[in-house]
Design an enzyme around this catalytic site. Structure first.
Site, mmCIF file in Angstrom:
data_model
loop_
_atom_site.group_PDB
_atom_site.id
_atom_site.type_symbol
_atom_site.label_atom_id
_atom_site.label_comp_id
_atom_site.label_asym_id
_atom_site.label_seq_id
_atom_site.Cartn_x
_atom_site.Cartn_y
_atom_site.Cartn_z
ATOM 1 N N TYR A 123 0.822 -1.205 0.000
ATOM 2 C CA TYR A 123 0.000 0.000 0.000
ATOM 3 C C TYR A 123 0.863 1.266 0.000
ATOM 4 C CZ TYR A 123 -3.438 3.468 0.734
ATOM 5 O OH TYR A 123 -4.211 4.568 0.533
ATOM 6 N N TRP A 125 1.310 5.554 -2.020
ATOM 7 C CA TRP A 125 0.998 6.435 -3.153
ATOM 8 C C TRP A 125 2.096 6.457 -4.206
ATOM 9 C CZ3 TRP A 125 -2.042 11.433 -3.692
ATOM 10 C CH2 TRP A 125 -3.361 11.260 -3.250
#
Ligand SMILES: Nc1nc2c(c(=O)[nH]1)N[C@H]1C(S)=C(S)[C@@H](COP(=O)(O)OP(=O)(O)OC[C@H]3O[C@@H](n4cnc5c(=O)[nH]c(N)nc54)[C@H](O)[C@@H]3O)O[C@H]1N2
Ligand SMILES: Nc1nc2c(c(=O)[nH]1)N[C@H]1C(S)=C(S)[C@@H](COP(=O)(O)OP(=O)(O)OC[C@H]3O[C@@H](n4cnc5c(=O)[nH]c(N)nc54)[C@H](O)[C@@H]3O)O[C@H]1N2
Ligand SMILES: [Mo]
Length: 758
Positions: A123, A125
């Site tokens: 996980y 960005w």
């Protein structure tokens, strides 16, 4: 669009019009490159100059990882659980050595333990480009290499991702759909923003937006006479220049306010019964709860005023505001990042249903206007190509449950009506995320991390996660490769030009995976024989095909690349969420079991979870001001102003230098004998961290507000986290057994002056 039509904030500079363009999640820029160095990044289209301006410092940072490294203990003793990650020396090795070691280890774990033993959800960005999106690359690679344990849902709106499909049939309303600000500016009489419209959040859009139109659009709505109400513990959530009524409830009480307004609509006769009959199911079950028939507690405005600890008159005024006229109700994503967070979004939908304006211009509900840039901007979707994944033979866990999986293999976990068995993880592979920034209860995460036999990380910088790896591969930044970037919320697609050569020995994530795939015998499945240019051309062909479908002319790849930016033509009419459903619910039913908005869900009731009666419900969180002991404060951890999460922290525009700022009401500070600028310790039974005190009369008394984003740096002697990472204090308790999402915003802490030795 011709090059000289691209908006620029720095037209004084003649070079601007020829300088290459690139993009981050925090906006687009023109790059000034000299002698192989990125000298300056000039913001385009209203991007934040401080954040964009930090690019040169990021790319040429002394914290860049120059070479592959292997932890000494792993090199000498091989894989195995250990608390030494982050403590041991990291030994530089050459690329072939590191790749051989990693490939052998992946093969060993696959062979001996099967695909679910590899945690590869990764996980985070990472960067804006869609090809070199590290998380997409690592998942495709691990799928090609035999499978892995993936992470599903997200930290942004993980609870919404689970509740919305039950209520509305899918996640569109939080993932990308929203009624446009143009429609609000034209039609809304009132906007009620739970969680506010904090302009700091508009600096960032996932995937990267070129335009930053929200401040102007909100101002337009106000100029036309739309009245705003902001409901938030933090006055800063009202954008400068906006005149808004401000209600400052206890964090975690919004659902009570929404339900009480819904109840008021019902008992006052204002509820739109035709709408409820035609477009919803289960209103009677909800009303039985609102009236108190099911639990003996009528959900009146005074009940809500007590839960929220706000004056009754404030809620009465709010009711008057929404009783008549066209009303847009919105909630920031932060509301659902809390215990029972699912209920806040469901309750907002229920309130909107009572008012009966769902699907009308400027009316109904929309999520996230205050959460991210370009939410509600006008854009035609689907022209930013994505990098395709591959089917995964492993399994999936909710992303926020990874520490539990490492600590409790084989244990059951309730998740959205299913019971999954947590996998027995041996290898952790992370590329493009910083779990030692984003996960809750970082002391627990440290113990979970110690359970892994091997940890492999790709990072451009020596982040806390990179320091806690066994094998670290240095990755390039977006400035060191060609890519295509953008977001469906913004009408621009950007060709992100390579600006400088890879720094040190850094390599692109996908090239690292290609070499590992070669060693593992799955290269063809992973890259299909295509190089960077081949993939970019293939991805662009998808956008062209989409254009052909819609009768739009999309430039060919070479023209797009030469232009740098392609502006997607705007949609013919501003978006109004759920308008086709409103026009004819039989012809365009929702994908829910009833085809209608589910105010009561038989499916959820059938899960038989104690706290899920099947309709929106208010449950007080375990940690909130309603249950605080003397000296305890509610800690709100929101997004940082001039960082993207932990990204940019390492630059001088980040928070480095002093521990992260902590906003406190001056009265609370005085009661504790604390002054502005003081170094303080925040603590609870989970951990301790330092912070720099900032007095702010706009903070609700009893609440402390501290941004996320500081790099995790616990003092080995005292255990105190020194940079101000509040996730040592947040709880890893999930939203509920339904959503299993991050509930970081439900946390109580205490505050004290920092001891001098800290
Ligand atoms: N208490 C609390 N915690 C929260 C939140 C909160 O509100 N409160 N918010 C949550 C939310 S919504 C989110 S989205 C998460 C964010 O958490 P993360 O997504 O983990 O945060 P980032 O700092 O963006 O992490 C991205 C990492 O990728 C690295 N990176 C950048 N480019 C590249 C690349 O090209 N290749 C590779 N390999 N790596 C790269 C960066 O250096 C950085 O370390 O935090 C969550 N945590
Ligand atoms: N500058 C910047 N912008 C960002 C990001 C970033 O890192 N930096 N991250 C992006 C990402 S990944 C995401 S997911 C979004 C997140 O978007 P959000 O989750 O909406 O953003 P936050 O800043 O965490 O919270 C918004 C506001 O909600 C308020 N709030 C907190 N708890 C409560 C509550 O219980 N009730 C009410 N009424 N209000 C409450 C806080 O005062 C806070 O300022 O932001 C995006 N935008
Ligand atoms: Mo997020």
């Amino acid at each position: 669009m011709a090059k000289d039509m691209i908006p620029t904030d720095d037209t004084r500079d003649a070079q601007d019009l020829t300088a290459p363009i690139s993009l981050g999640h925090w906006g687009a820029f023109r790059a000034h490159v000299k002698g192989g160095r990125l000298e300056r990044a000039v913001p385009l289209g209203g991007a934040d100059p401080q954040m964009v301006g930090a690019w040169p410092e990021l790319v040429h940072s002394p914290l860049r990882i120059a070479r592959p490294h292997v932890r000494r203990g792993w090199l000498e003793n091989g894989p195995g659980p250990t608390p030494d990650r982050g403590r041991d020396e990291m030994v530089p090795v050459d690329w072939d050595t590191a790749l051989d070691l990693a490939a052998r280890e992946i093969a060993r774990v696959q062979r001996d333990h099967g695909p679910t033993a590899i945690l590869g959800g990764s996980y985070g960005w990472s960067s804006a480009g869609r090809l070199h999106h590290a998380r997409s690359q690592v998942r495709r690679f691990l799928a090609a290499a035999g499978g892995f344990t993936d992470q599903v849902t997200n930290y942004s709106w993980g609870a919404a991702a689970v509740i919305l499909p039950h209520v509305l049939g899918n996640t569109d309303a939080v993932a990308f759909a929203s009624t446009s600000w143009e429609s609000i500016a034209e039609h809304s009489d009132a906007v009620v923003a739970f969680g506010g419209l904090n302009p700091k959040n508009w600096r960032v859009t996932s995937g990267g937006a070129v335009d930053h139109p929200l401040p102007g659009l909100v101002a337009q709505a106000q100029a036309r006479g739309c009245r705003f109400t902001v409901i938030s513990p933090l006055a800063q959530d009202v954008p400068p220049g906006l005149e808004a009524a401000l209600i400052q409830p206890r964090p975690g009480s919004d659902t009570a306010i929404m339900l009480a307004l819904a109840h008021e609509a019902w008992v006052s006769g204002r509820a739109d019964r035709d709408f409820l009959n035609r477009y919803t199911t289960g209103a009677d079950r909800l009303v039985a709860y609102l009236s108190g028939a099911t639990d003996g507690v009528p959900k009146t405005l005074s009940w809500a005023a007590e839960q929220a600890d706000v004056p009754l008159s404030a809620l009465e005024d709010l009711w008057q505001t929404i009783r008549t006229g066209r009303v847009m109700l919105t909630a920031a994503w932060s509301l659902q990042r809390a215990q029972h967070g699912e209920q806040s979004f469901w309750a907002l939908i229920a309130l909107a249903a009572m008012l009966g304006q769902v699907g009308l211009p400027g009316g109904g509900f929309s999520f996230g206007y205050g959460s991210m840039g370009s939410v509600g901007a006008n854009a035609r979707r689907g022209f930013v190509p994505t990098f395709p994944g591959l089917p995964n033979k492993g399994m999936s866990i909710p992303c926020a449950a990874f520490a539990d999986a490492l600590l409790h293999p084989g244990q059951p976990l309730d998740f959205n009506g299913r019971r999954i068995t947590l996998p027995d993880l041996k290898l952790v592979y992370w590329a493009g995320g910083n779990p030692f920034h984003h996960a809750q209860d970082l002391t627990k995460v440290e113990s979970a991390w110690a359970c892994a036999e091997t940890v492999i990380v790709h990072e451009p910088w020596w982040t806390p996660t990179a320091r806690r790896a066994d094998i670290v591969f240095p990755a390039t930044t977006a400035a060191e490769r060609n890519d295509i970037g953008g977001t469906s919320r913004d009408p621009n697609v950007v060709f992100m030009a390579q600006l400088v050569p890879p720094q040190g020995e850094a390599r692109n994530d996908r090239d690292i995976f290609a070499d590992l795939a070669e060693r593992l015998g799955c290269r063809a499945a992973f890259d299909e024989g295509l190089d960077e240019e081949g993939w970019l051309r293939r991805m662009w062909a998808l956008s062209q095909a989409r254009g052909a479908d819609q009768g739009l002319e999309v430039p060919d790849y070479d023209s797009f690349r030469a232009q740098g930016v392609w502006q997607v033509p705007p949609p013919e009419t501003p978006e109004v969420m759920l308008d086709t459903f409103r026009a004819d619910p039989d012809a365009a039913p929702l994908k829910t079991p009833s085809g209608r908005i589910e105010l009561f869900s038989e499916t959820i009731a059938g899960f038989d979870l104690a706290d899920q009666p099947g309709h929106p419900v208010f449950h007080a969180p375990a940690e909130w001001l309603g249950a605080a002991r003397p000296g305890e404060f509610h800690l709100v951890t929101n997004q940082p102003e001039t960082q993207l999460h932990s990204q940019l922290w390492q630059t001088s525009s980040g928070m480095k230098g002093a521990p992260a700022p902590l906003r406190i009401h001056p009265g609370d500070a005085a009661a504790q004998g604390l002054e502005d600028g003081a170094r303080v310790t925040l603590y609870n039974r989970r951990g301790k961290c330092l912070a720099t005190l900032r007095l702010d009369p706009g903070v609700r008394p009893g609440v402390l507000v501290m941004p996320t984003g500081a790099w995790f740096d616990p003092d080995p002697r005292t255990g105190t986290e020194r940079n101000g990472n509040p996730n040592v204090l947040t709880s890893d308790r999930r939203t509920s057994k339904l959503g299993q999402a991050c509930a970081a915003l439900s946390a109580l802490v205490r505050i004290a002056p920092a001891p001098t030795e800290d």
